[in-house]
Design an enzyme around this catalytic site. Structure first.
Site, PDB file in Angstrom:
ATOM      1  N   GLY A 170      99.379   5.068  -3.832  1.00 22.32           N
ATOM      2  CA  GLY A 170      98.446   4.592  -4.841  1.00 22.32           C
ATOM      3  C   GLY A 170      98.940   3.279  -5.418  1.00 22.32           C
ATOM      4  CD  GLN A 180     101.635   0.363  -9.837  1.00 18.39           C
ATOM      5  OE1 GLN A 180     100.645   0.869  -9.342  1.00 18.39           O
ATOM      6  NE2 GLN A 180     102.855   0.786  -9.562  1.00 18.39           N
ATOM      7  CB  CYS A 196     106.092   4.814 -10.325  1.00 17.34           C
ATOM      8  SG  CYS A 196     105.015   3.500 -10.904  1.00 17.34           S
ATOM      9  CG  LEU A 197     104.758   1.663  -5.048  1.00 19.04           C
ATOM     10  CD1 LEU A 197     103.519   1.033  -4.445  1.00 19.04           C
ATOM     11  CD2 LEU A 197     105.867   1.777  -4.008  1.00 19.04           C
ATOM     12  CG  HIS A 236     101.105   7.874 -10.955  1.00 20.59           C
ATOM     13  ND1 HIS A 236     102.441   8.230 -10.971  1.00 20.59           N
ATOM     14  CD2 HIS A 236     101.091   6.528 -10.695  1.00 20.59           C
ATOM     15  CE1 HIS A 236     103.181   7.153 -10.737  1.00 20.59           C
ATOM     16  NE2 HIS A 236     102.397   6.111 -10.558  1.00 20.59           N
ATOM     17  CD  GLU A 237      98.071   4.888  -8.814  1.00 20.22           C
ATOM     18  OE1 GLU A 237      98.283   3.862  -9.477  1.00 20.22           O
ATOM     19  OE2 GLU A 237      98.906   5.372  -8.023  1.00 20.22           O
ATOM     20  CG  HIS A 242     100.113   2.570 -13.233  1.00 21.40           C
ATOM     21  ND1 HIS A 242     101.306   2.051 -13.675  1.00 21.40           N
ATOM     22  CD2 HIS A 242     100.421   3.289 -12.122  1.00 21.40           C
ATOM     23  CE1 HIS A 242     102.285   2.439 -12.867  1.00 21.40           C
ATOM     24  NE2 HIS A 242     101.781   3.198 -11.905  1.00 21.40           N
TER      25      HIS A 242
HETATM   26  O1  GNR Z   1     103.642   6.050  -3.939  1.00 20.28           O
HETATM   27  C1  GNR Z   1     103.477   6.779  -4.924  1.00 20.28           C
HETATM   28  N1  GNR Z   1     103.721   8.109  -4.806  1.00 20.28           N
HETATM   29  C2  GNR Z   1     103.368   9.049  -5.765  1.00 20.28           C
HETATM   30  C3  GNR Z   1     103.879  10.333  -5.647  1.00 20.28           C
HETATM   31  C4  GNR Z   1     103.533  11.313  -6.566  1.00 20.28           C
HETATM   32  C5  GNR Z   1     102.674  11.008  -7.595  1.00 20.28           C
HETATM   33  C6  GNR Z   1     102.169   9.731  -7.740  1.00 20.28           C
HETATM   34  C7  GNR Z   1     102.508   8.756  -6.822  1.00 20.28           C
HETATM   35  S1  GNR Z   1     101.828   7.157  -6.975  1.00 20.28           S
HETATM   36  C8  GNR Z   1     103.070   6.195  -6.226  1.00 20.28           C
HETATM   37  C9  GNR Z   1     102.627   4.757  -6.096  1.00 20.28           C
HETATM   38  C10 GNR Z   1     102.452   4.151  -7.479  1.00 20.28           C
HETATM   39  O2  GNR Z   1     103.344   3.739  -8.155  1.00 20.28           O
HETATM   40  N2  GNR Z   1     101.234   4.132  -7.948  1.00 20.28           N
HETATM   41  O3  GNR Z   1     101.005   3.644  -9.195  1.00 20.28           O
HETATM   42 NI    NI Z   2     102.828   4.079 -10.281  1.00 17.44          NI
END
Ligand code: GNR
Ligand code: NI
Length: 174
Positions: free
Chosen positions: A46, A51, A94-95, A136-137, A140
């Site tokens: 995601g 980001q 999270c990246l 999660h997104e 953000h």
């Molecule tokens: O790559 C990602 N893996 C992930 C694993 C579990 C829950 C959420 C994620 S999102 C993350 C990529 C990212 O930072 N998205 O904002």
């Molecule tokens: Ni993230």
């Protein structure tokens, strides 16, 4: 298409609220294409526009495992309409927090309303990893990171390591 730099915490941009997208035009589609390419290259499942430093409410997601059968999802102005009482726990990454992972509890299912790549309004009921990833997104887009759900001790430790990590990155560049 082109790869974008992913912003790493701590950075004040990651704490800002992203803005509603008014027009779904070729510029937005170009952003979505570049975000998808950046997410696949990372690799991640995601990516939110914030980001890559763009404060617009757009997200790309692909939770498919198979390289050949990619299944990209483009979400513009996503809104969570309902969440289940039942929760689930996933190990999240999270990246913007490279190298850090933690188990996070969230509603197991969520229903969202969004605008798709072609500007069409849609609804989606998600469960499993997709539901977690969407939440999660959307976090953000509201300036929230998964470390915000951890104890202050754990969160501070991760931020301290990220500051060190960023200093190392700068040394390599210089
Ligand atoms: O790559 C990602 N893996 C992930 C694993 C579990 C829950 C959420 C994620 S999102 C993350 C990529 C990212 O930072 N998205 O904002
Ligand atoms: Ni993230």
């Amino acid at each position: 298409m082109s790869l974008k730099n992913i912003i790493i915490e701590p950075d004040p941009i990651l704490r800002k609220e992203s803005e509603h997208v008014e027009n779904i035009d070729d510029n937005i589609r170009k952003l979505l294409d570049n975000m998808l390419e950046t997410m696949y290259a990372a690799p991640g499942i995601g990516l939110a526009a914030v980001q890559v430093g763009i404060l617009k409410r757009v997200i790309v997601i692909d939770i498919s495992k198979n390289e050949e059968k990619k299944n990209p999802l483009f979400l513009i102005n996503p809104e969570i309409i309902s969440k289940s009482k039942k929760t689930s726990v996933y190990e999240e990454g999270c990246l913007s927090l490279p190298g850090h992972f933690a188990e996070i509890e969230r509603p197991a299912e969520c229903q969202i309303k969004f605008v798709d790549y072609n500007g069409k309004e849609k609804e989606l009921l998600a469960n499993g990893l997709l539901a977690t990833c969407i939440q999660h997104e959307v976090d953000h887009l509201n300036g929230v990171l998964f470390i915000d759900y951890l104890s202050k001790l754990k969160k501070d430790m991760i931020i301290k390591k990220l500051i060190k990590h960023k200093k190392e990155l700068n040394k390599v560049v210089l």
